[in-house]
Design a protein around this motif. Structure first.
Motif, PDB file in Angstrom:
ATOM      1  N   ASP A  89       0.818  -1.214   0.000  1.00 28.41           N
ATOM      2  CA  ASP A  89       0.000   0.000   0.000  1.00 28.41           C
ATOM      3  C   ASP A  89       0.850   1.261   0.000  1.00 28.41           C
ATOM      4  O   ASP A  89       0.515   2.251  -0.657  1.00 28.41           O
ATOM      5  CB  ASP A  89      -0.942   0.013   1.213  1.00 28.41           C
ATOM      6  CG  ASP A  89      -2.042  -1.022   1.074  1.00 28.41           C
ATOM      7  OD1 ASP A  89      -2.338  -1.421  -0.065  1.00 28.41           O
ATOM      8  OD2 ASP A  89      -2.609  -1.437   2.110  1.00 28.41           O
ATOM      9  N   HIS A  90       1.952   1.246   0.736  1.00 29.66           N
ATOM     10  CA  HIS A  90       2.805   2.437   0.806  1.00 29.66           C
ATOM     11  C   HIS A  90       3.411   2.743  -0.563  1.00 29.66           C
ATOM     12  O   HIS A  90       3.385   3.894  -1.022  1.00 29.66           O
ATOM     13  CB  HIS A  90       3.909   2.225   1.835  1.00 29.66           C
ATOM     14  CG  HIS A  90       4.893   3.357   1.901  1.00 29.66           C
ATOM     15  ND1 HIS A  90       4.566   4.598   2.398  1.00 29.66           N
ATOM     16  CD2 HIS A  90       6.195   3.437   1.497  1.00 29.66           C
ATOM     17  CE1 HIS A  90       5.609   5.395   2.322  1.00 29.66           C
ATOM     18  NE2 HIS A  90       6.613   4.708   1.770  1.00 29.66           N
ATOM     19  N   ASN A 122       2.292   1.706  -3.448  1.00 32.21           N
ATOM     20  CA  ASN A 122       1.208   1.988  -4.387  1.00 32.21           C
ATOM     21  C   ASN A 122       0.736   3.439  -4.313  1.00 32.21           C
ATOM     22  O   ASN A 122       0.311   4.017  -5.304  1.00 32.21           O
ATOM     23  CB  ASN A 122       0.034   1.044  -4.105  1.00 32.21           C
ATOM     24  CG  ASN A 122      -0.841   0.846  -5.319  1.00 32.21           C
ATOM     25  OD1 ASN A 122      -0.493   1.247  -6.428  1.00 32.21           O
ATOM     26  ND2 ASN A 122      -1.988   0.243  -5.123  1.00 32.21           N
ATOM     27  N   ARG A 123       0.819   4.018  -3.123  1.00 32.42           N
ATOM     28  CA  ARG A 123       0.406   5.413  -2.971  1.00 32.42           C
ATOM     29  C   ARG A 123       1.445   6.380  -3.519  1.00 32.42           C
ATOM     30  O   ARG A 123       1.117   7.488  -3.937  1.00 32.42           O
ATOM     31  CB  ARG A 123       0.160   5.728  -1.486  1.00 32.42           C
ATOM     32  CG  ARG A 123      -1.114   5.125  -0.915  1.00 32.42           C
ATOM     33  CD  ARG A 123      -1.466   5.787   0.408  1.00 32.42           C
ATOM     34  NE  ARG A 123      -0.384   5.728   1.376  1.00 32.42           N
ATOM     35  CZ  ARG A 123      -0.219   4.734   2.243  1.00 32.42           C
ATOM     36  NH1 ARG A 123      -1.080   3.709   2.251  1.00 32.42           N
ATOM     37  NH2 ARG A 123       0.779   4.744   3.094  1.00 32.42           N
TER      38      ARG A 123
END
Length: 461
Positions: A244-245, A247-248
């Motif tokens: 998630d990190h 991907n952001r």
């Protein structure tokens, strides 16, 4: 994965029998009009069978399970598995829908089970309404929950382009659209092999590959190291994007520029990258993409990017200067439209979630708006003297060894030849050596081969 390891239909057949049982249960409600409010218990009591075989189909099902969240309803695997099975059955077992065809012939349940008929086809093609009837019936609340969970564009089956709904006229619900299985996933799930679209006017791209290996690519260490960075990205991109990190912070795609004179290995390198990652590389034919008619170039490009989106493909724009070159001053309407094409390209390349490689003879020819967005720019220079000697030695071996090695050394030192030009010289020498029956490449044949190649370039001899 090797094709012979794929028991293609074992799991699919099991799921078709499972779907047949659900259809039989639900068709009981069609015998007489009655309230047909399916509950979640019905779904949970018809849980899909487990998968065991290592097939593309079972891998897709496993990936769907891995994508489930903690707060997802327990019936979600039933809904998405039935959607997938019904879509596949149109291709592998259309007799699954015979009960629906019977009831529709009797005029029973026409507005409940969905389904369409194609031109010239007597059978039943399932629609989104067919899935909703089987899973929810007249339970409006459950129906809306199912719509949000499996027909939303964020669901993996829709997002990855596995399944789509055929477009319907504006006054109909989109769920009256037929279930469509993409060509790519038909090839993977049913035939057990990747789908490679044919070169055509609507898809002006050709799949390229190579029999050679990385050892055959003779380039400098800097170029080799930069190419390895792309290989690493292709290996690690899924794990990166699942974080998630990461991907952001970064976009999903990767943009690379290969620049240098023709014949220095740019196309070969692109082919080897695809071979290393076991993904197809499509070389775009810009002569078919670029159109003199306003708006046609964007349309042609959209067809390529739309087809490649969410697929594990590499797009290779060879000699991209004409399409990705510097924007001009807007002194005329044609200039404005040309600049619009570049802007459209910039947007599509920026948002593409795969690997895009642009090839150019000169980096300076490229629009700065593109170069700022490249993750890597790799120079393919004319081979140095050391590399030229290696290229000659790799080509001229065995029967095709050059008799006069001193002459070879002189040619290597004096003329800046690319790898493609050295291959052309070798082709001529091999042909003439066989034609005249020589045991090795004579000085005369080698000299003629070099002169022939230099004349093509307009170089002094």
């Amino acid at each position: 994965m090797k094709e012979e390891e794929l028991p293609l239909f074992a799991t699919i057949e099991t799921d078709i029998h499972w779907a047949k049982e659900i259809i039989a249960q639900r068709c009981e409600s069609l015998n007489g009009y009655q309230e047909d409010k399916v509950t979640e218990d019905f779904l949970l009591n018809n849980y899909p069978p487990e998968v065991a075989e290592t097939t593309y189909y079972s891998q897709l099902i496993t990936s769907l399970s891995d994508a489930h969240k903690v707060d997802d309803p327990a019936w979600l695997p039933v809904a998405e598995r039935l959607l997938l099975t019904l879509t596949l059955a149109s291709h592998v077992c259309p007799t699954l829908f015979e009960p629906f065809s019977y009831f529709q012939a009797q005029g029973i349940g026409i507005n409940r089970v969905g389904g369409v008929k194609s031109n010239g086809l007597l059978g039943f093609i399932p629609t989104g309404e067919t899935v909703l009837f089987l899973l929810a019936g007249e339970n409006v609340t459950l129906r809306q929950q199912i719509i949000r969970k499996i027909f939303d564009n964020t669901h993996p089956l829709m997002r990855m382009g596995v399944i789509s709904l055929h477009e319907v006229t504006h006054n109909l619900s989109r769920f009256h659209g037929a279930l469509i299985l993409s060509d790519e996933y038909y090839s993977l799930l049913v035939e057990g092999r990747p789908f490679i679209p044919a070169f055509s006017q609507s898809f002006p791209a050709q799949c390229i590959d190579t029999e050679e290996s990385w050892d055959d690519l003779v380039v400098g260490s800097q170029t080799r190291f930069a190419l390895e960075e792309i290989n690493i990205w292709l290996k690690e991109k899924k794990q990166m994007m699942d974080d998630d990190h990461v991907n952001r912070k970064i976009k999903k795609g990767y943009k690379a520029l290969f620049y240098g004179p023709s014949g220095t290995g740019k196309t070969m390198a692109a082919s080897l990258i695809g071979k290393e990652a076991d993904v197809p590389v499509f070389r775009i034919d810009l002569s078919l993409v670029v159109s003199k008619y306003i708006g046609e170039t964007e349309k042609n490009l959209a067809a390529i990017f739309d087809k490649a989106e969410n697929r594990n493909w590499v797009l290779f724009f060879d000699e991209a200067d004409a399409l990705f070159g510097k924007r001009t001053q807007t002194s005329s309407a044609n200039d404005r439209y040309a600049n619009q094409e570049v802007s459209y390209l910039l947007q599509r390349v920026e948002n593409f979630n795969g690997l895009v490689i642009l090839s150019s003879n000169l980096k300076a020819n490229m629009d700065s708006a593109f170069t700022r967005r490249f993750q890597t720019m790799i120079k393919f220079p004319v081979p140095s003297e050391v590399l030229r000697k290696e290229l000659f030695n790799r080509a001229f071996q065995g029967r095709y060894t050059i008799v006069n090695t001193e002459l070879l050394d002189k040619v290597v030192k004096k003329y800046e030849l690319t790898g493609a030009e050295i291959n052309n010289i070798f082709r001529y020498c091999a042909m003439m050596t066989l034609h005249y029956g020589h045991e090795k490449v004579t000085e005369e044949i080698f000299t003629d081969g070099v002169i022939k190649e230099l004349r093509k370039k307009g170089k002094a001899i």
